[in-house]
Scaffold this active site. Structure first.
Site, PDB file in Angstrom:
ATOM      1  N   ASP A  76     -43.818  10.684  67.851  1.00  0.00           N
ATOM      2  CA  ASP A  76     -42.989   9.836  66.992  1.00  0.00           C
ATOM      3  C   ASP A  76     -42.615  10.542  65.699  1.00  0.00           C
ATOM      4  O   ASP A  76     -41.437  10.657  65.343  1.00  0.00           O
ATOM      5  CB  ASP A  76     -43.721   8.533  66.654  1.00  0.00           C
ATOM      6  N   ARG A 133     -55.619   2.746  55.894  1.00  0.00           N
ATOM      7  CA  ARG A 133     -54.210   2.716  55.478  1.00  0.00           C
ATOM      8  C   ARG A 133     -53.997   2.703  53.968  1.00  0.00           C
ATOM      9  O   ARG A 133     -53.088   3.377  53.469  1.00  0.00           O
ATOM     10  CB  ARG A 133     -53.491   1.526  56.136  1.00  0.00           C
ATOM     11  N   ASP A 168     -49.540  -1.875  60.951  1.00  0.00           N
ATOM     12  CA  ASP A 168     -49.547  -0.723  60.045  1.00  0.00           C
ATOM     13  C   ASP A 168     -48.330  -0.675  59.132  1.00  0.00           C
ATOM     14  O   ASP A 168     -48.424  -0.222  57.986  1.00  0.00           O
ATOM     15  CB  ASP A 168     -49.652   0.582  60.844  1.00  0.00           C
ATOM     16  N   SER A 198     -52.357   4.455  73.468  1.00  0.00           N
ATOM     17  CA  SER A 198     -51.987   4.630  72.073  1.00  0.00           C
ATOM     18  C   SER A 198     -53.288   4.599  71.280  1.00  0.00           C
ATOM     19  O   SER A 198     -54.024   3.617  71.338  1.00  0.00           O
ATOM     20  CB  SER A 198     -51.055   3.508  71.624  1.00  0.00           C
TER      21      SER A 198
END
Length: 407
Positions: A14, A94, A123, A177
């Protein structure tokens, strides 16, 4: 001078595809920033890949100790667990990543930060709330929500890269993932997308083994804490990050910390994932084991509520808020006397107590034993029960009176 955009870069497909896409659609200079939260071998070869894909520069920023001490530890001390199972591995990382992205953006004079989170997940919220709280003037570019993106699959991204002269070792095959850091690894996709399917643990697990494949002999572990901070593991002094690393190996070996959960995402949908948090599961259990000895009843009850609220706040990306600071301040105050030693044994997915000691223990053997001691008179309980049960008795008398009058 072209405007600079800082890209949160993982080196995966990505974010690799995003580099030429940003240059093509935003006519900007792309500065990649990979935040090392403990991904280990996932960081190999990133610089060459970023430059090959068109980035002008790559930062690899190590925040492992910061992550362990300023994000993980407050959540461990709070007992913050989302929906009774999820130990917040991705959620806790994060805000630290967002903070570092802002620092790099300021250093480079960038006007925007770009991330590769999808429009379906949590996210995007966590990254963007962090950036908004720390740098409200910076623009945020989220390709998956951008009408110019146009790519819908791994095949699309691979073809896009090839068309831009980028030939990389990514295949179009379906795979889980995953998100990995010092604290955990998460798995989504493949058979996990249907909650009716049992996880294929032989194919899926990265940090350890299933309990069935764990050793047939238990292993004892001893830890010490000072004011809520883990200090030693099996007699050896270590910093928090190293304790977590060692516990990950021990927990993984014994099948500890594997969780299969259907959770409620912030965006409203349910998602199913498997989380491996071997070291974190042990650390949180050890913390609780010590708190059982030293925290009074009312504080323990209040702390459960605060822990649940802390988990929700962190899960929703609200780290840089007055509420999180206030919750953490309460938790910090509860840790003043969380000092002592905990011992347990690991066996086939279980953490089994093997003794706890603390100089601040509120456990009083004279009170707790069946032998009558000087501090407790059994007769005192009668008056206590009379008063404690008075509301129940009064209500029962009233209900009996009403029933009698209705006959």
């Amino acid at each position: 001078m072209k405007e600079k955009v800082v890209l949160a870069y993982s080196g995966g497909l990505d974010t690799t595809a995003i580099i030429p896409w940003l240059k093509e659609n935003y006519d900007c200079e792309v500065i990649c920033c990979c935040i090392d939260c403990g991904q280990e071998e996932e960081l190999d070869g990133l610089e060459e890949r970023a430059k090959l894909s068109g980035a002008s520069k790559l930062y690899i920023e190590d925040i492992i100790d910061d992550f362990a001490e300023n994000y993980i530890l407050p959540c461990v001390q709070a007992g913050a667990v989302y929906e009774n199972k999820y130990l917040l591995g991705t959620s806790m990382a994060r805000p630290g990543i967002a903070k570092k992205l802002v620092e790099v953006a300021r250093k480079e004079g960038a006007t925007a930060i770009c991330h590769g989170a999808t429009g379906k997940g949590n996210d995007q919220i966590r990254f963007e709330l962090g950036i908004k709280a720390l740098a409200p003037d910076l623009k945020i570019i989220a390709p998956w929500r951008d009408d110019k993106w146009g790519m819908q699959s791994r095949e699309d991204e691979i073809e896009y890269c090839k068309a831009h002269g980028i030939h990389l070792p990514f295949s179009a095959d379906n795979s889980y993932s995953r998100d990995r850091n010092l604290w955990h690894i998460s798995h989504e996709g493949l058979e996990l997308e249907d909650p009716a399917n049992e996880p294929n643990y032989d194919h899926l697990l990265v940090l350890g083994v299933s309990p069935e494949k764990a050793p047939n002999e238990p292993e004892y572990v001893t830890m010490t804490f000072e004011a809520g901070v883990p200090k030693t593991l099996n007699g050896k002094a270590m910093k928090v990050a190293d304790i977590i690393r060692k516990l990950n190996k021990l927990g993984g070996k014994h099948g500890i910390g594997i969780v299969d959960i259907v959770e409620n995402r912030v965006v409203g949908m349910k998602s199913r994932g498997v989380y491996e948090t071997p070291g974190g599961t042990i650390l949180m259990e050890a913390q609780k084991q010590l708190e059982e000895l030293v925290l009074d009843r009312d504080t323990m009850n209040m702390k459960k509520d605060v822990g649940n609220k802390m988990a929700q706040v962190v899960y929703e990306g609200k780290w840089f808020t007055p509420l999180r600071e206030a919750l953490q301040a309460f938790v910090t105050s509860t840790q003043k006397y969380v000092t002592g030693e905990v011992k347990f044994k690991l066996y086939k997915g279980n953490i089994i107590k093997a003794g706890t000691t603390s100089p601040y223990s509120l456990y009083n053997e004279s009170l707790a034993s069946f032998t009558t001691g000087d501090l407790y008179d059994h007769h005192d309980a009668e008056g206590f029960i009379t008063l404690f049960g008075l509301p129940l008795k009064v209500r029962a008398m009233k209900m009996a009176e009403v029933e009698k009058n209705n006959k």
